[in-house]
Design a protein around this motif. Structure first.
Motif, PDB file in Angstrom:
ATOM      1  N   SER A 255      38.524  45.514  -0.391  1.00  0.00           N
ATOM      2  CA  SER A 255      37.373  46.198   0.194  1.00  0.00           C
ATOM      3  C   SER A 255      37.677  46.702   1.596  1.00  0.00           C
ATOM      4  CB  SER A 255      36.165  45.249   0.247  1.00  0.00           C
ATOM      5  OG  SER A 255      36.439  44.136   1.087  1.00  0.00           O
ATOM      6  N   ASP A 256      38.720  46.175   2.223  1.00  0.00           N
ATOM      7  CA  ASP A 256      39.101  46.614   3.570  1.00  0.00           C
ATOM      8  C   ASP A 256      40.598  46.370   3.757  1.00  0.00           C
ATOM      9  OD1 ASP A 256      38.867  47.673   6.081  1.00  0.00           O
ATOM     10  OD2 ASP A 256      37.711  46.023   6.933  1.00  0.00           O
TER      11      ASP A 256
ATOM     12  N   GLU B 112      33.741  55.818   1.845  1.00  0.00           N
ATOM     13  CA  GLU B 112      33.284  54.650   2.602  1.00  0.00           C
ATOM     14  C   GLU B 112      33.283  53.426   1.680  1.00  0.00           C
ATOM     15  OE1 GLU B 112      32.247  54.276   5.861  1.00  0.00           O
ATOM     16  OE2 GLU B 112      32.928  56.306   6.294  1.00  0.00           O
ATOM     17  N   ARG B 113      33.305  52.245   2.309  1.00  0.00           N
ATOM     18  CA  ARG B 113      33.350  51.011   1.529  1.00  0.00           C
ATOM     19  C   ARG B 113      32.031  50.793   0.785  1.00  0.00           C
ATOM     20  NH1 ARG B 113      30.336  47.150   3.873  1.00  0.00           N
ATOM     21  NH2 ARG B 113      29.792  47.374   6.063  1.00  0.00           N
TER      22      ARG B 113
ATOM     23  N   HIS C 221      36.116  42.452  12.659  1.00  0.00           N
ATOM     24  CA  HIS C 221      37.223  43.401  12.625  1.00  0.00           C
ATOM     25  C   HIS C 221      38.180  43.155  13.786  1.00  0.00           C
ATOM     26  CE1 HIS C 221      39.244  47.166  11.541  1.00  0.00           C
ATOM     27  NE2 HIS C 221      38.551  47.093  10.411  1.00  0.00           N
TER      28      HIS C 221
END
Length: 557
Positions: A70-71, A317-318, A38
């Motif tokens: 996904s993000d 949440e993922r 990240h």
């Protein structure tokens, strides 16, 4: 490359080429620094925005199934604005979705004029110019780098596109290294968690403690809101026997009924993965209501399903990645092995108890009762031979006491020889626990029942009540060194909040609870009571000067 504008963006003048190359080299060095994924994505966004003069930058990470994101990592929008905007882009529609389906560079002078654009949500800052470039890791598209709103107005230039392309190549290498490092770290954490479970079991601790370690480790390692271990319930279905959650949950003791479709799949040895437990028809009305992505894994070892491990994340949440699912399944297999070892240990202990009970019962029947009969015969002869009325009266009373004692011993012999596997009332189950504890204690705890225990106490409370008595007696003979234990089961109790309930009191004259000693057994008792809306507490015992411990466990019917 495509554009929604009627003219191509003009090229940037070629001034200071050496300076731009140095900045790009420094940017590439910065992007490749560090291995946390990240943080790497944050650096890529910041560096790309700085090199191109963009106000905003973002990276959309493509989901494993290639459908959506996904993000979503962004730069330039502060957290307060991000909260007002709300949910982040999912990449399933609009220009971001088009870039996922066709991962080629896109440069636009005005986003609003592109037919693929679907606009912005409320509170989103204005954005016109746009530059999007795919990031590839080992020839696979990892995601897309987006740049918008070039400072000073106007579109992005050819030079910006060239710089971002080079940066995206370096970013792909950095992301690949970060993903490998993260995967290695993740595997190491799951292995450490498996070691913790095995250690908890082999250290000789309680089976309940080992199950609690399984739940805690699964919750921590999977990044879930809850970690729960479920075992087959007496009445069918699966019962939650260990829970770890943030904040604490009241799920302990909840039974998932056998008609639930998920129960059938888990008991058949099949893992169940859902993206949103709150909307899945199999879970939306059960104990998982309100949670998001969820893994439900059978605890399976040597072809036998012993229970299940459930790890739900909070809504929004993922989803769990393929790697996380694989690691969790391996952890569940290790937990199943731990369960089998715990079960084998309990079987050995139960066999030892059966053997001791049979030996004690045989000794009581064959030796003690016969001697009491002999003593009774001697007293009868003495009564006949005496002419003193007072002596004859006392001998008669002694003979009556002997008869009562013989009947009590026969009752104990019968109880010791009962088959623990048969269905029984709550009172009988409680008596069996007391009789079982008599073997390691060396004496039988005194007991008293108040009220209609069998008629008032419901099944769920009864199951936890028996487990609480077992835990309390276990603590007494393992730690207390007591010579006396009194057990009271009161079905006429009134709880502190005014509700009727059942209260279990186990008092001893042992050494008491030492300062700084282990509290796992007491925590187990408290969790069981709290899961039912009750409570647990302890205080001075029944020995001289309050020596020992008095444990009180209570719950509504």
């Amino acid at each position: 490359m495509s554009t929604a504008s009627s003219r191509e963006p003009r090229s940037e003048p070629s001034a200071e080429p050496a300076g731009r190359v140095l900045r790009l080299l420094e940017a590439m060095r910065s992007v490749g620094r560090g291995l946390e994924l990240h943080s790497t994505l944050d650096r890529i966004c910041e560096t790309a925005a700085d090199l191109t003069g963009a106000r905003y930058a973002a990276i959309g990470v493509i989901a494993e199934d290639g459908e959506g994101l996904s993000d979503f990592v962004h730069h330039g929008i502060d957290e307060a604005t991000a909260r007002r905007i709300g949910r982040r882009p999912d990449g399933r529609r609009g220009l971001l979705g088009a870039l996922i389906r066709d991962p080629e560079p896109v440069r636009l002078a005005d986003l609003a004029e592109d037919p693929r654009s679907c606009g912005f949500p409320a509170h989103h800052p204005a954005m016109r110019s746009f530059l999007g470039v795919p990031i590839r890791v080992h020839d696979a598209v990892f995601g897309n780098l987006y740049l918008t709103e070039k400072r000073g107005g106007g579109p992005f230039h050819d030079h910006d596109l060239d710089v971002v392309r080079v940066l995206a190549m370096e970013a792909g290498i950095a992301v690949g290294n970060a993903r490998l490092y993260e995967a290695a770290q993740q595997r190491e954490r799951w292995i450490d968690g498996s070691v913790a479970v095995t250690t908890a079991l082999l250290s000789g601790g309680d089976a309940d403690d080992a199950l609690q370690v399984v739940a805690e480790q699964a919750c921590r390692l999977s990044g879930s809101a809850v970690g729960a271990v479920l075992l087959p319930a007496d009445e069918g279905g699966l019962e939650i026997v260990a829970v770890a959650s943030r904040p604490p949950s009241a799920l302990l003791g909840v039974v998932v009924p056998p008609e639930n479709r998920v129960v059938a799949e888990l008991l058949d040895g099949q893992p169940v993965f859902v993206d949103d437990a709150a909307t899945d028809p199999r879970l939306s009305t059960g104990f998982m209501h309100g949670y998001g992505p969820t893994m439900m894994l059978p605890l399976k070892s040597d072809g036998r399903v012993l229970g299940a491990l459930v790890t739900p994340r909070a809504r929004g949440e993922r989803p769990f990645t393929r790697s996380e699912r694989t690691l969790a399944a391996q952890f569940a297999a290790q937990a199943a092995l731990a369960l089998m070892m715990a079960e084998a240990q309990r079987d050995r202990e139960r066999l030892a108890v059966y053997e001791d009970r049979e030996r004690i019962a045989r000794g009581l029947h064959d030796v003690v009762v016969q001697r009491l009969f002999a003593a009774g015969t001697m007293l009868e002869r003495a009564r006949r031979g005496s002419v003193v009325p007072e002596v004859r009266e006392r001998v008669d009373r002694a003979a009556v006491e002997l008869d009562v004692t013989i009947q009590e011993i026969r009752s104990v012999v019968f109880a010791l020889r009962q088959d623990l596997g048969t269905a029984a009332s709550l009172r009988t189950r409680m008596l069996r626990e007391i009789n079982t504890a008599a073997v390691p204690l060396g004496f039988r705890p005194a007991h008293r029942f108040v009220g209609e225990v069998d008629g008032l106490v419901g099944d769920l409370t009864a199951t936890n009540l028996v487990a609480a008595l077992r835990e309390a007696l276990s603590n007494a003979f393992r730690h207390a060194g007591a010579a006396r234990i009194d057990v009271v089961v009161d079905a006429t109790a009134t709880l502190p909040d005014g509700r009727p309930g059942v209260r279990l009191t186990v008092a001893d004259d042992g050494v008491g609870i030492p300062e700084g000693g282990r509290r796992s057994g007491l925590r187990n008792l408290a969790r069981r009571a709290e899961s039912l809306g009750g409570g647990s507490r302890y205080g001075p015992g029944i020995g001289p000067g309050g020596r020992g411990t008095t444990l009180v466990w209570e719950a509504p019917y």
